[in-house]
Design an enzyme around this catalytic site. Structure first.
Site, PDB file in Angstrom:
ATOM      1  CB  SER A 236      -5.214   8.273 -11.732  1.00  0.00           C
ATOM      2  OG  SER A 236      -4.499   7.175 -11.303  1.00  0.00           O
ATOM      3  CG  ASP A 464      -6.723   5.882  -4.401  1.00  0.00           C
ATOM      4  OD1 ASP A 464      -6.316   4.862  -4.987  1.00  0.00           O
ATOM      5  OD2 ASP A 464      -7.054   6.924  -5.000  1.00  0.00           O
ATOM      6  CG  HIS A 491      -7.882   4.969  -8.338  1.00  0.00           C
ATOM      7  ND1 HIS A 491      -6.907   5.718  -7.711  1.00  0.00           N
ATOM      8  CD2 HIS A 491      -7.669   5.109  -9.670  1.00  0.00           C
ATOM      9  CE1 HIS A 491      -6.139   6.273  -8.635  1.00  0.00           C
ATOM     10  NE2 HIS A 491      -6.579   5.937  -9.828  1.00  0.00           N
TER      11      HIS A 491
END
Length: 524
Positions: A236, A464, A491
């Site tokens: 991320s 995602d 995610h």
């Protein structure tokens, strides 16, 4: 106060190191690396420091950390770095570092970051060390997590709200679009910026907590760990750290796995709208699955799910729901936040259904506890600083919006992209805390200059919600690296138990072998 989807709560992609926006020439895998820059003599003492490893107990900042850090296989240390790299003889910061040594023939260290910005790399490494005991990655690498400057166990520590102020903030609606409502919200945001400044160490601290500085800390850490080249896993927002490091120190990279990425050329506005669309896509996928289950709280027609969700949650604006047996209440913002938390992973969908069903019956406990997870609230009522760090770091990493008309357009487009989050009261065009920040941004969107960078691996999940799939495609292209596409709705995916994904990631990390073009895996 601050819309946590305004600038990506779990990812970011403006991965520059103070380079200008430009469509720069791209490298090709295997091209010659530029000569390393001359080392700054003022940084010699930092690069030459020796880490003093010891037990991790004193580094714990939460009850969960206290449990996981008690593992005798873990050891911790503090890395000293300049607070301001322009003044290396001035004040310093101390970075918390945790590692588990390789259990087999060691290749080197695997540095990792979980995202945020504001997530604890120490907590991530401690968690993965338990799950990856038999993994070839844990056998061949020291698993190393660090808390970026300002985060968790690192000092100076970002601090903006005490626990009581956090509770008040979560109950604050900020849904009045009138001039008076906008003025009130902006006053709160200005106060928030001032509190962060006063409680975190002053403007000089807030000016130097961005990704620009974190990647320089990471290079000092690489040297302190004894690694000639960096091997890194970033989830991320951690992909921003990884790609920014690749641009700043391409000659020092061995391998990068970037999982849950965003396009580094996107503006903050583009990225925010796309992320909102990603969460609506995940909400729609949840609603379609829920409609096939008995007693779905959003009904049997997925096309009506958004309207049904709004009908269920909007009354909380005027009347919060009782939670935890009446000891607490569920606000409208927390109902939406709890839902967003559950959309990160399809495994949470049954919990979300139970939470929405309970809300329909007047009990907000489940959604409140989901929101507690998102907001980093422990069972003891104490808040960690991950969301505060997210806001502070975003304010120096992201483009700043200081025009109310531009802010209004961003909010309008975001609501249009994610109507399940629409409170129905209209656009509140208040400037967020970043507009009042005492330090300028230190990054801006651009095409990374990565000449000489060895092949990298980007992992992107098709569904995602937080970091849309196409952004991973774009980042892989920008870095001229490999891409692993993962079919599923969650995610990130690397080293999380899917054998297809984990085998490809492990092969790359250990043998530097990229998957073939078009490689795909599927989540169960």
């Amino acid at each position: 106060m601050f819309d946590r989807l305004r600038s990506v709560a779990v990812a970011a992609a403006s991965c520059s190191v103070a380079l200008v926006l430009a469509a720069c020439a791209q490298s090709t895998p295997g091209s010659a690396a530029p000569d390393p820059p001359e080392p700054d003599p003022g940084l010699t003492r930092f690069y030459e420091q020796q880490l003093s490893w010891g037990p991790c107990g004193e580094y714990a900042v939460s009850a969960m950390d206290q449990q996981t850090y008690a593992n005798p296989a873990l050891e911790c240390a503090r890395l000293e770095v300049p607070l301001d790299y322009a003044a290396p003889d001035g004040e310093t910061a101390r970075i918390g570092v945790l590692r588990q040594k390789a259990t087999g023939e060691r290749i080197g260290s695997l540095l990792m970051n979980p995202g945020g910005p504001g997530g604890s790399g120490m907590s991530l490494a401690a968690s993965l060390s338990g799950r990856l005991t038999e993994s070839p990655v844990a056998q061949r690498f020291d698993l190393v997590g660090f808390d970026p400057r300002g985060v968790g166990a690192s000092t100076p520590t970002i601090d903006c709200l005490n626990d009581a102020e956090w509770e008040a903030e979560r109950a604050d609606l900020d849904v009045d679009p009138s001039p008076e409502g906008v003025a009130q919200t902006e006053a709160e945001n200005q106060q928030y910026a001032q509190r962060c400044t006063d409680r975190s160490g002053g403007p000089e601290v807030l000016a130097n907590v961005g990704t620009r500085d974190v990647v320089r800390d990471m290079d000092i850490l690489r040297q302190a760990l004894g690694d000639e080249k960096l091997t890194y896993l970033g989830y991320s927002y951690g992909t921003r750290i990884g790609s920014a490091y690749a641009e700043a120190f391409p000659q020092n990279v061995r391998a990068l796995v970037l999982d849950g990425a965003l396009d580094p050329t996107q503006t903050t506005v583009e990225r925010t709208v796309d992320q909102n669309a990603g969460f609506q896509q995940a909400f729609d996928a949840y609603a379609a699955d829920c409609a096939t289950q008995p007693n779905c709280p959003l009904g049997t027609d997925p096309a009506q799910a958004t309207a049904n969700f709004q009908a269920l949650t909007r009354p909380l604006i005027d009347q919060p729901a009782a939670a935890e047996g009446g000891a607490r209440t569920l606000s409208y913002p927390d109902a939406v936040t709890g839902t967003i938390q559950a959309l990160y992973l399809s495994d949470y969908w049954p919990v979300l259904s139970r939470g929405l069903s309970a809300l329909a019956a007047g009990d907000g406990t489940i959604l409140l506890r989901l929101a507690d997870i998102y907001n980093d609230r422990g069972e003891d009522g104490h808040y960690g600083n991950s969301i505060e760090a997210f806001i502070v770091i975003s304010c120096v990493d992201e483009e700043r919006i200081t025009d109310r008309a531009e802010q209004a357009e961003l909010i309008r487009r975001s609501i249009e992209a994610a109507p399940f989050r629409d409170d129905g009261r209209g656009v509140v065009a208040a400037l967020d805390p970043c507009a009042f920040w005492p330090a300028p941004p230190t990054s801006e969107p651009h095409v990374p200059q990565v000449e000489g960078l060895p092949p990298t691996l980007t992992v992107s999940v098709t569904g995602d919600p937080a970091t849309p799939y196409q952004a991973g495609v774009d980042l892989a292209e920008a870095l001229n690296g490999g891409l692993l596409s993962v079919e599923g709705t969650q995610h990130t995916a690397a080293l999380q138990g899917n054998q297809c994904v984990d085998d490809i990631v492990s092969s790359y990390l250990i043998d530097l072998q990229l998957p073939p073009d078009g490689a795909r895996c599927a989540l169960q």
